[in-house]
Structure formats: C-alpha cells, structure tokens
Motif scaffolding. Structure first.
Motif, PDB file in Angstrom:
ATOM      1  N   GLU A 169       0.815  -1.217   0.000  1.00 34.33           N
ATOM      2  CA  GLU A 169       0.000   0.000   0.000  1.00 34.33           C
ATOM      3  C   GLU A 169       0.848   1.266   0.000  1.00 34.33           C
ATOM      4  O   GLU A 169       0.465   2.267  -0.601  1.00 34.33           O
ATOM      5  CB  GLU A 169      -0.959  -0.012   1.192  1.00 34.33           C
ATOM      6  CG  GLU A 169      -2.065  -1.020   1.068  1.00 34.33           C
ATOM      7  CD  GLU A 169      -3.390  -0.438   1.502  1.00 34.33           C
ATOM      8  OE1 GLU A 169      -3.437   0.722   1.961  1.00 34.33           O
ATOM      9  OE2 GLU A 169      -4.388  -1.165   1.387  1.00 34.33           O
ATOM     10  N   MET A 170       1.975   1.242   0.679  1.00 34.57           N
ATOM     11  CA  MET A 170       2.846   2.419   0.626  1.00 34.57           C
ATOM     12  C   MET A 170       3.326   2.674  -0.798  1.00 34.57           C
ATOM     13  O   MET A 170       3.429   3.831  -1.230  1.00 34.57           O
ATOM     14  CB  MET A 170       4.048   2.233   1.556  1.00 34.57           C
ATOM     15  CG  MET A 170       3.835   2.731   2.965  1.00 34.57           C
ATOM     16  SD  MET A 170       5.406   2.766   3.869  1.00 34.57           S
ATOM     17  CE  MET A 170       4.908   3.534   5.407  1.00 34.57           C
ATOM     18  N   THR A 171       3.623   1.604  -1.537  1.00 30.79           N
ATOM     19  CA  THR A 171       4.076   1.751  -2.918  1.00 30.79           C
ATOM     20  C   THR A 171       2.971   2.363  -3.782  1.00 30.79           C
ATOM     21  O   THR A 171       3.200   3.325  -4.524  1.00 30.79           O
ATOM     22  CB  THR A 171       4.500   0.389  -3.489  1.00 30.79           C
ATOM     23  OG1 THR A 171       5.549  -0.151  -2.687  1.00 30.79           O
ATOM     24  CG2 THR A 171       4.973   0.539  -4.921  1.00 30.79           C
ATOM     25  N   PHE A 172       1.752   1.797  -3.682  1.00 31.12           N
ATOM     26  CA  PHE A 172       0.634   2.330  -4.461  1.00 31.12           C
ATOM     27  C   PHE A 172       0.318   3.773  -4.067  1.00 31.12           C
ATOM     28  O   PHE A 172       0.026   4.617  -4.918  1.00 31.12           O
ATOM     29  CB  PHE A 172      -0.597   1.443  -4.288  1.00 31.12           C
ATOM     30  CG  PHE A 172      -0.620   0.261  -5.209  1.00 31.12           C
ATOM     31  CD1 PHE A 172      -0.980   0.416  -6.536  1.00 31.12           C
ATOM     32  CD2 PHE A 172      -0.277  -0.993  -4.756  1.00 31.12           C
ATOM     33  CE1 PHE A 172      -1.006  -0.670  -7.408  1.00 31.12           C
ATOM     34  CE2 PHE A 172      -0.299  -2.095  -5.601  1.00 31.12           C
ATOM     35  CZ  PHE A 172      -0.664  -1.937  -6.937  1.00 31.12           C
ATOM     36  N   CYS A 173       0.371   4.030  -2.788  1.00 28.92           N
ATOM     37  CA  CYS A 173       0.084   5.379  -2.297  1.00 28.92           C
ATOM     38  C   CYS A 173       1.079   6.383  -2.867  1.00 28.92           C
ATOM     39  O   CYS A 173       0.697   7.477  -3.322  1.00 28.92           O
ATOM     40  CB  CYS A 173       0.115   5.393  -0.775  1.00 28.92           C
ATOM     41  SG  CYS A 173      -0.211   7.005  -0.036  1.00 28.92           S
TER      42      CYS A 173
ATOM     43  N   PHE B  24       0.365   6.976  -6.571  1.00 22.71           N
ATOM     44  CA  PHE B  24      -0.806   7.843  -6.734  1.00 22.71           C
ATOM     45  C   PHE B  24      -0.433   9.295  -6.472  1.00 22.71           C
ATOM     46  O   PHE B  24      -0.879  10.201  -7.186  1.00 22.71           O
ATOM     47  CB  PHE B  24      -1.918   7.399  -5.789  1.00 22.71           C
ATOM     48  CG  PHE B  24      -2.888   6.426  -6.392  1.00 22.71           C
ATOM     49  CD1 PHE B  24      -4.168   6.824  -6.731  1.00 22.71           C
ATOM     50  CD2 PHE B  24      -2.516   5.112  -6.611  1.00 22.71           C
ATOM     51  CE1 PHE B  24      -5.063   5.927  -7.296  1.00 22.71           C
ATOM     52  CE2 PHE B  24      -3.402   4.206  -7.171  1.00 22.71           C
ATOM     53  CZ  PHE B  24      -4.670   4.613  -7.513  1.00 22.71           C
ATOM     54  N   LEU B  25       0.370   9.513  -5.448  1.00 21.90           N
ATOM     55  CA  LEU B  25       0.784  10.878  -5.135  1.00 21.90           C
ATOM     56  C   LEU B  25       1.649  11.458  -6.251  1.00 21.90           C
ATOM     57  O   LEU B  25       1.475  12.628  -6.650  1.00 21.90           O
ATOM     58  CB  LEU B  25       1.552  10.898  -3.814  1.00 21.90           C
ATOM     59  CG  LEU B  25       2.018  12.269  -3.320  1.00 21.90           C
ATOM     60  CD1 LEU B  25       0.819  13.161  -3.012  1.00 21.90           C
ATOM     61  CD2 LEU B  25       2.900  12.145  -2.095  1.00 21.90           C
TER      62      LEU B  25
ATOM     63  N   CYS C 200      -7.338   8.267  -2.241  1.00 17.89           N
ATOM     64  CA  CYS C 200      -8.626   8.890  -2.564  1.00 17.89           C
ATOM     65  C   CYS C 200      -8.454  10.369  -2.904  1.00 17.89           C
ATOM     66  O   CYS C 200      -9.143  10.901  -3.775  1.00 17.89           O
ATOM     67  CB  CYS C 200      -9.596   8.729  -1.393  1.00 17.89           C
ATOM     68  SG  CYS C 200     -10.233   7.052  -1.192  1.00 17.89           S
ATOM     69  N   CYS C 201      -7.531  11.029  -2.225  1.00 21.92           N
ATOM     70  CA  CYS C 201      -7.262  12.435  -2.533  1.00 21.92           C
ATOM     71  C   CYS C 201      -6.655  12.600  -3.920  1.00 21.92           C
ATOM     72  O   CYS C 201      -6.764  13.680  -4.510  1.00 21.92           O
ATOM     73  CB  CYS C 201      -6.312  13.029  -1.490  1.00 21.92           C
ATOM     74  SG  CYS C 201      -7.031  13.244   0.143  1.00 21.92           S
ATOM     75  N   CYS C 202      -6.010  11.560  -4.425  1.00 21.05           N
ATOM     76  CA  CYS C 202      -5.339  11.647  -5.724  1.00 21.05           C
ATOM     77  C   CYS C 202      -6.192  11.123  -6.873  1.00 21.05           C
ATOM     78  O   CYS C 202      -5.749  11.159  -8.029  1.00 21.05           O
ATOM     79  CB  CYS C 202      -4.021  10.865  -5.676  1.00 21.05           C
ATOM     80  SG  CYS C 202      -2.851  11.480  -4.456  1.00 21.05           S
ATOM     81  N   LEU C 203      -7.396  10.649  -6.603  1.00 23.36           N
ATOM     82  CA  LEU C 203      -8.249  10.119  -7.663  1.00 23.36           C
ATOM     83  C   LEU C 203      -8.736  11.205  -8.606  1.00 23.36           C
ATOM     84  O   LEU C 203      -9.024  10.939  -9.778  1.00 23.36           O
ATOM     85  CB  LEU C 203      -9.450   9.391  -7.053  1.00 23.36           C
ATOM     86  CG  LEU C 203      -9.190   8.054  -6.375  1.00 23.36           C
ATOM     87  CD1 LEU C 203     -10.464   7.538  -5.727  1.00 23.36           C
ATOM     88  CD2 LEU C 203      -8.665   7.042  -7.373  1.00 23.36           C
TER      89      LEU C 203
END
Length: 423
Positions: A39-43, A46-47, A279-282
């Motif tokens: 999840e850190m990688t995906f997060c 996304f950022l 979600c903030c980056c969607l």
C-alpha cells in the motif's frame, strides 16, 4: 507488575501459560509488513501521479496539493511508528512477554501514532473539501463544503489535544512507571480512540455524499458520469475500514493485554492511512489518462470533431443557435471547474461587411484549452447563411422604392486555424 525469570513485565501471565521471552507468540507481523509494502508503494505512485498531472500537465499547483503532501507525510509517520513497534517487539506480543523497557517503548508509540494520524487524517479530508469548493458555486453547496471542512478541522484538533494532555503529568502517557503512582490522573484514552473512529466515519460519509448531486447534474454522457460517481465511490472504502477499526477497537478497550490486540488495529490503520491519500489523488486520474492513454477513459475521437464535441457540439452535428441554452456548468476532468457558453464566440452580424457579399468576421479570443501545451493544431468551421437585399431608389425608371427582390448567396465558411503557443 510481575517478575518473570528476572524480567519485569507489566502483566503477569494467566494460569497455565508458559512464558517464552526468547521466542514469544506474535500476530499480524507478516501481514503488517506485506500490507505496508504494497500500500505504501501504491500510495506513493498515486501521489506522484497527482503531482505530475498538476505541475507538469496542468501547470497548476494549488492549495489542496500542498495539503495532500502534508497529509502524506503524517500518514507515513503513523505507519512508521507501527513498524518500529513491530521491529522492537513491542506490538503484536502479549504484555507478559514484553519487558518493562519494551512496554515503555510501546507507550511512546501508542501516543505518537494517534497524534500523527489525527493530523494526517484531518489534512487529507481538508484537502478533499478544498477541492470540492470548485465543483459548484451554489451557495448551499459551498455552505456544506465549509461546514464539512470546519467539522474535520475542529474534531481532529480536539482529538489531538485530548490525547496529548490525557494524563497529568503528561509524562505518564509514555512512562508506565508513573501510571502506578497514586498522584497520576489520566483520562479514558480508550474513549478518545473510540471518538476518533466515530468522527472518521461521520466525516467520511459527509465527504462521500457532497459531490454526488453535482456530478449527477453534469452535461456529459451517462457512461462518463457513472465513472465519475464510481471514482468518488471509491472513497467509501475508507468508511469500511473505519467501521472495521471501530469494531476491533471496542473489545480492546476492556482488555489489559493491549500490546497483543493493538496489532490488528494497526493493520487496519495501515490500510486506511494509504487509502486516504489515494482517494485524494483520484481526482487527477482522468486528466492523467487523457494525456497518456485516452482510450482507457473513452476518448476515442480525435481532431476537430473531438475538439468541437468538447466545446459543446453534439455528435450528430445538429444545428444550434449561437449562445442558446445559457451558461452550463461543466466539470473539466474533475480538476478545472468553469462556466462556459456553448457555441462559437463570433462577432455580431453587424460587424459583417456586406458590400460585395463578403463577410468580415473577427474571431474573439477564446480561452486556451487545457491541452494546448501538447501542441495540437485545431480547426473550427462555422457555416453562416445570410441574405443580402439591394436597396434601389425609384428614380430613373428603376424598381419601386423599397425591397423588391431578395438576392441569396451561398453559405460562407469561417475557418480558424490556431497554432500552439510557444513556451
């Protein structure tokens, strides 16, 4: 306190339990490392996607973008606290198999992590509220947005200071030896954690419900509209994680073996903290894919037809009156909200030079399309049909005074080619 083979522990083991300080029982250790790594990688990806879209593609770095970065730092800090607790053997183990020194480390972790998480969660939700401001200028909608923003800010500020000053003296929050003193007074921190979980659920519901009415009123195909609703619906995952965390938290409030049960609680914090940032980056995903992979979001058309359709022309090229329909609210790929009058901004017909049947029409300056940086040439054609009536006097045996005949001309085509701006 208990003395187990010369090691001081906070709790004594239950009857019949064989304590093994060298190889204690653990839970949710492997699961936690796996979830954090994925999840850190995906997060982070996304950022990066959001920052690339806003800075490179859109060339707009706004307030909510800075707030998202701020939220990401604090959410990462929360997870690092949990990982440090796992690495030092202070989380995911029974309290009677942890030395008093490790339990003191656990106490520091359990104080720092909720404080960081309160700041990170508040910042992420405030960033969403700041983004929502530009979705709809309606005063009622704006009032709900500012109300939600105020609730997030006030609630998490109260949680932060309640946790920070939960004990008197403050050092009792991280020093278990001070807890044994009769002069130490502490609030029910379990109740504060419970309130934090409930506040998270309430604010998630508010943020999920806010944009839906605006999205449903957008002038766009139903397929894209459902896609936008789906993007906002992804935010409901954080509601699920908040509810699960609340369910896990309730039984942990009544057990003394906090270091054991907190492992599962941290596992869901890892999930929720990363989902908040994602979600903030969607909101920038559609613009990102429009730039790199337009077919994935249904952008199949190209050239002038595509550009014309983006400016309000229907696919069947039906004739429209210039300026008809009034201003319509559009949402430009979930990032730039604007009011625009559909139609081509021509000069008035009074500007036409009708001598000789010629049209001298001046094209007014149009706002730059968001993709003009990509050096796309576009051409727009407007067909204008008009009538020219010759006004002749009665003198000299000519026709009777007035308009006697109508002289029709073939439709003229007004064309503009615009080259990309130089950078």
């Amino acid at each position: 306190m208990a003395n187990i083979n010369g090691t001081i522990t906070v709790l004594a083991p239950p009857d019949g339990y064989v304590v093994d300080l060298e190889n204690p029982k653990t839970q949710y250790v492997v699961e936690s490392y796996t979830v954090v790594a994925v999840e850190m990688t995906f997060c982070f990806l996304f950022l990066l996607q959001r920052l690339y879209t806003k800075i490179v593609i859109m060339k707009k770095f706004q307030l909510e973008d800075g707030v998202v970065i701020f939220a990401w730092f604090f959410c990462m800090g929360t997870q690092i606290c949990g990982l440090l607790g796992l690495a030092h053997g202070a989380i995911g183990r029974h309290a009677w198999e942890i030395s008093i020194e490790k339990y003191a480390f656990y106490s520091r972790i359990i104080l720092a992590a909720p404080l960081l998480y309160a700041i990170g969660t508040a910042a992420a939700k405030i960033s969403l509220a700041l983004f929502y401001r530009r979705l709809n200028p309606n005063k009622v909608f704006q009032g709900f947005v500012w109300f939600t923003l105020f609730v997030c800010l006030a609630a998490y500020t109260a949680i932060f200071f309640s946790l920070l000053f939960a004990c008197k003296p403050i050092a009792a929050s991280w020093d278990p030896l001070l807890l044994a003193l009769p002069t130490t007074v502490c609030l029910n921190r379990g109740g504060i954690y419970l309130a934090q979980a409930v506040i998270g659920i309430v604010t998630d519901v508010l943020l999920l419900a806010l944009p839906v009415p605006t999205v449903l009123k957008l002038q766009m195909p139903n397929k894209q509209k459902l896609g936008l609703v789906g993007i906002f619906g992804v935010g409901s995952i954080t509601i699920v994680t908040s509810i699960v965390r609340l369910i896990i938290l309730l039984p942990s409030l009544t057990t003394a073996d906090q270091t054991w049960v907190i492992g599962e609680g941290f596992l869901w914090i890892y999930v929720e903290a990363n989902l908040l940032i994602m979600c903030c980056c969607l909101s920038t995903l559609r613009r990102f894919f429009k730039h790199f992979a337009p077919r994935l979001i249904g952008e199949y058309s190209s050239g002038s037809n595509s550009k014309s359709h983006e400016r309000g022309f229907s696919r069947n090229h039906a004739q429209r009156t210039f300026g008809s329909g009034g201003a319509k609210r559009t949402l430009d790929t979930l990032m730039n909200t604007k009011n625009e009058d559909n139609g081509i901004p021509l000069s008035s017909f009074d500007d036409m030079d009708k001598s000789g049947g010629k049209i001298a029409t001046k094209a007014k300056n149009m706002g730059r399309d968001s993709d003009s940086e990509e050096a796309i040439l576009f051409e727009r054609s407007v067909q204008v049909t008009y009538e020219n009536r010759d006004d002749q006097s009665m003198s000299g045996g000519g026709p009777a005074r007035g308009y006697e005949g109508t002289q029709s001309h073939q439709p003229k085509v007004w064309t503009e080619r615009r080259a990309p701006h130089a950078h």
